[in-house]
Design a protein around this motif. Structure first.
Motif, PDB file in Angstrom:
ATOM      1  N   GLN A  93      -5.040  -0.546  -7.602  1.00  0.00           N
ATOM      2  CA  GLN A  93      -4.755   0.879  -7.763  1.00  0.00           C
ATOM      3  C   GLN A  93      -3.827   1.111  -8.954  1.00  0.00           C
ATOM      4  O   GLN A  93      -4.014   2.047  -9.738  1.00  0.00           O
ATOM      5  CB  GLN A  93      -4.129   1.440  -6.487  1.00  0.00           C
ATOM      6  CG  GLN A  93      -5.062   1.406  -5.289  1.00  0.00           C
ATOM      7  CD  GLN A  93      -4.443   2.054  -4.069  1.00  0.00           C
ATOM      8  OE1 GLN A  93      -3.965   3.194  -4.124  1.00  0.00           O
ATOM      9  NE2 GLN A  93      -4.448   1.340  -2.955  1.00  0.00           N
ATOM     10  N   ARG A 118      -2.501   8.105  -4.031  1.00  0.00           N
ATOM     11  CA  ARG A 118      -3.557   7.821  -3.059  1.00  0.00           C
ATOM     12  C   ARG A 118      -2.946   7.647  -1.663  1.00  0.00           C
ATOM     13  O   ARG A 118      -1.815   7.188  -1.526  1.00  0.00           O
ATOM     14  CB  ARG A 118      -4.333   6.556  -3.457  1.00  0.00           C
ATOM     15  CG  ARG A 118      -5.140   6.722  -4.746  1.00  0.00           C
ATOM     16  CD  ARG A 118      -5.855   5.426  -5.094  1.00  0.00           C
ATOM     17  NE  ARG A 118      -6.824   5.595  -6.175  1.00  0.00           N
ATOM     18  CZ  ARG A 118      -6.576   5.368  -7.449  1.00  0.00           C
ATOM     19  NH1 ARG A 118      -5.372   4.970  -7.820  1.00  0.00           N
ATOM     20  NH2 ARG A 118      -7.500   5.540  -8.368  1.00  0.00           N
ATOM     21  N   THR A 167     -13.020  -1.514  -2.900  1.00  0.00           N
ATOM     22  CA  THR A 167     -12.104  -0.847  -3.829  1.00  0.00           C
ATOM     23  C   THR A 167     -12.749   0.402  -4.431  1.00  0.00           C
ATOM     24  O   THR A 167     -12.052   1.368  -4.737  1.00  0.00           O
ATOM     25  CB  THR A 167     -11.673  -1.795  -4.970  1.00  0.00           C
ATOM     26  OG1 THR A 167     -12.832  -2.297  -5.647  1.00  0.00           O
ATOM     27  CG2 THR A 167     -10.858  -2.956  -4.431  1.00  0.00           C
ATOM     28  N   TYR A 218       0.829  -1.211   0.000  1.00  0.00           N
ATOM     29  CA  TYR A 218       0.000   0.000   0.000  1.00  0.00           C
ATOM     30  C   TYR A 218       0.861   1.258   0.000  1.00  0.00           C
ATOM     31  O   TYR A 218       0.480   2.279  -0.581  1.00  0.00           O
ATOM     32  CB  TYR A 218      -0.954  -0.007   1.190  1.00  0.00           C
ATOM     33  CG  TYR A 218      -2.196  -0.811   0.905  1.00  0.00           C
ATOM     34  CD1 TYR A 218      -3.307  -0.221   0.323  1.00  0.00           C
ATOM     35  CD2 TYR A 218      -2.245  -2.163   1.195  1.00  0.00           C
ATOM     36  CE1 TYR A 218      -4.443  -0.961   0.043  1.00  0.00           C
ATOM     37  CE2 TYR A 218      -3.379  -2.919   0.912  1.00  0.00           C
ATOM     38  CZ  TYR A 218      -4.472  -2.309   0.332  1.00  0.00           C
ATOM     39  OH  TYR A 218      -5.587  -3.049   0.039  1.00  0.00           O
ATOM     40  N   GLY A 273       0.430   3.626  -3.098  1.00  0.00           N
ATOM     41  CA  GLY A 273      -0.008   4.977  -2.757  1.00  0.00           C
ATOM     42  C   GLY A 273       0.949   6.036  -3.257  1.00  0.00           C
ATOM     43  O   GLY A 273       0.531   7.073  -3.791  1.00  0.00           O
ATOM     44  N   ASN A 280     -12.075   3.382  -2.619  1.00  0.00           N
ATOM     45  CA  ASN A 280     -10.753   3.931  -2.922  1.00  0.00           C
ATOM     46  C   ASN A 280     -10.709   4.586  -4.298  1.00  0.00           C
ATOM     47  O   ASN A 280      -9.621   4.794  -4.850  1.00  0.00           O
ATOM     48  CB  ASN A 280      -9.689   2.828  -2.826  1.00  0.00           C
ATOM     49  CG  ASN A 280      -9.407   2.418  -1.397  1.00  0.00           C
ATOM     50  OD1 ASN A 280      -9.576   3.216  -0.468  1.00  0.00           O
ATOM     51  ND2 ASN A 280      -8.983   1.189  -1.203  1.00  0.00           N
ATOM     52  N   ALA A 305      -6.409   3.933   2.094  1.00  0.00           N
ATOM     53  CA  ALA A 305      -6.723   2.820   1.195  1.00  0.00           C
ATOM     54  C   ALA A 305      -6.725   1.494   1.944  1.00  0.00           C
ATOM     55  O   ALA A 305      -7.616   0.657   1.746  1.00  0.00           O
ATOM     56  CB  ALA A 305      -5.715   2.776   0.043  1.00  0.00           C
ATOM     57  N   ASN A 362      -9.800   1.216   4.200  1.00  0.00           N
ATOM     58  CA  ASN A 362     -11.017   0.913   3.443  1.00  0.00           C
ATOM     59  C   ASN A 362     -11.113  -0.562   3.065  1.00  0.00           C
ATOM     60  O   ASN A 362     -12.218  -1.070   2.821  1.00  0.00           O
ATOM     61  CB  ASN A 362     -11.070   1.764   2.170  1.00  0.00           C
ATOM     62  CG  ASN A 362     -11.411   3.221   2.460  1.00  0.00           C
ATOM     63  OD1 ASN A 362     -12.007   3.536   3.494  1.00  0.00           O
ATOM     64  ND2 ASN A 362     -11.029   4.106   1.560  1.00  0.00           N
ATOM     65  N   GLY A 364      -6.436  -5.116  -3.168  1.00  0.00           N
ATOM     66  CA  GLY A 364      -6.813  -3.705  -3.134  1.00  0.00           C
ATOM     67  C   GLY A 364      -5.658  -2.774  -3.457  1.00  0.00           C
ATOM     68  O   GLY A 364      -5.875  -1.658  -3.941  1.00  0.00           O
TER      69      GLY A 364
END
Length: 388
Positions: free
Chosen positions: A372, A221, A254, A212, A216, A257, A226, A229, A368
């Motif tokens: 992204q 993000r 998702t 993540y 990110g 996000n 994220a 979530n 997830g």
């Protein structure tokens, strides 16, 4: 969760029987252990052949650059997670299991009442090569007859796993722990493997944090938002022990996000099948532990584990949806590349199933993060098409 309870019950029963059971009961349990091991040896090439062949053949149903990116990301995440697990495991696990050793053979005169010789139809290597050859061939040619054969064989073998192997596994585990109790190694074994499972869970969250953070930073993000979530999907997967059953929740989370509906609807069902970062972490760390406590197996090092991790990223794509499916599919790689015997495989199954819910949850939460990148790639593709 009922399976985990039965595995724990099998361990407890094995310890109690090893301490107080009469010889006739111990020999009966050892007989079942031997027969189950032979049946598992017979089934492994069939599991490899039909599951991998069917899994690869199914991948042709979608096409395009988005599919290629999704597959590359899933394989990279799975193998890098396994590599991280190997590096950490080689450093820490030897200290955890330093006083633990599986009995090389039964230390008493007690022996099984009988054994059957059930040779497999083919060896592991032949099954692997045949599965890849026909899986890729079916995907390329679209041969419906062979695809139906692969899918039908997979369904039969999956039913055999769900109705015979998995229900009988607690009795096999009872036999293993009965033998360890008689050998005087059970206390250290339970303590060591409990610590290994805690280490695996820690590595799950370390890998999710890295995923993540990386996604990110590259997509703009907020990583913590994220990941937060995705927690409902994580806990749903932990409760159901199924990535497939969690797909509706994963898709919903998702979209919180800000992933486009078209991307999440395409990528999440595919990632639920091919992205197995949590499974790779657990299988690698547990394999190191089993190797270190099994006198007959050579000591692990990173060079010997690299082929295993690379092959694992491919083979567990075809894992069945039942509990322990990834461990079942990985048995062929464990045997062919790491030299596992039936007893080592049984111990691996017990370890893996003890944390299967958390491994599945890590797989789902990792989806997830990957989606992204996929969403950002899809946006770039749309922009490129728009300005052509």
């Amino acid at each position: 969760m009922n399976l985990i309870f039965r595995l724990v019950l099998g361990i407890v029963a094995g310890v109690l029987l090893g301490q107080w059971a009469p010889d006739i009961l111990v020999r009966s349990l050892l007989t079942f252990k031997v027969l189950f091991g032979e049946l598992l040896e017979y089934a492994i090439p069939l599991i490899i052949l039909f599951f991998i062949m069917s899994g690869i053949a199914r991948l042709e149903r979608s096409s395009g650059r988005l599919l290629a990116l999704t597959m590359v990301l899933a394989y990279a995440s799975t193998t890098l997670a396994g590599l991280m697990s190997a590096v950490v495991g080689l450093e820490l696990v030897p200290h955890i299991v330093s006083h633990t050793q599986m009995p090389a053979s039964h230390p008493m005169v007690l022996q099984p009442y009988f054994a059957l010789d059930i040779p497999p139809l083919t060896d592991i290597s032949t099954a692997l090569v045949t599965a890849f050859l026909f899986g890729i061939g079916i995907s390329a040619t679209g041969h419906d007859g062979l695809r139906n054969l692969a899918d039908g064989g997979r369904d039969i073998v999956e039913r055999f796993i769900a109705k015979a192997l998995i229900p009988a596994l607690p009795f096999y585990i009872a036999g293993l722990f009965c033998e360890m109790t008689i050998a005087g190694t059970v206390a250290n074994t339970l303590k060591s493997f409990g610590m290994i499972l805690i280490l695996a869970l820690t590595l799950h969250w370390l890998w999710l944090s890295l995923l993540y953070l990386a996604s990110g930073m590259s997509t703009g993000r907020a990583p913590l938002v994220a990941l937060r979530n995705m927690l409902p999907a994580y806990f749903t997967a932990a409760g159901t022990m199924s990535s497939a059953a969690t797909i509706p929740v994963t898709v919903r989370q998702t979209r919180l996000n800000h992933i486009s509906p078209s991307v999440s609807s395409f990528a999440i069902p595919l990632l639920a099948t091919i992205h197995m970062c949590g499974s790779a972490i657990t299988l690698t760390i547990c394999a190191i532990g089993v190797i270190l406590v099994t006198p007959a197996l050579p000591q692990p090092d990173l060079m010997s584990l690299l082929p295993f991790i690379a092959a694992l990223g491919v083979t567990i794509i075809a894992a069945p949806g039942s509990p322990g499916g990834a461990a079942m599919t990985s048995v062929g790689v464990l045997q062919s590349l790491l030299g596992f015997d039936a007893a080592a495989v049984g111990l691996m199954m017990a370890l893996y199933l003890a944390q299967d819910s958390f491994g599945t949850a890590c797989n789902v939460a990792g989806d997830g993060a990957l989606v992204q990148w996929i969403d950002r790639f899809a946006e770039a593709e749309q922009d490129r098409q728009r300005y052509r």
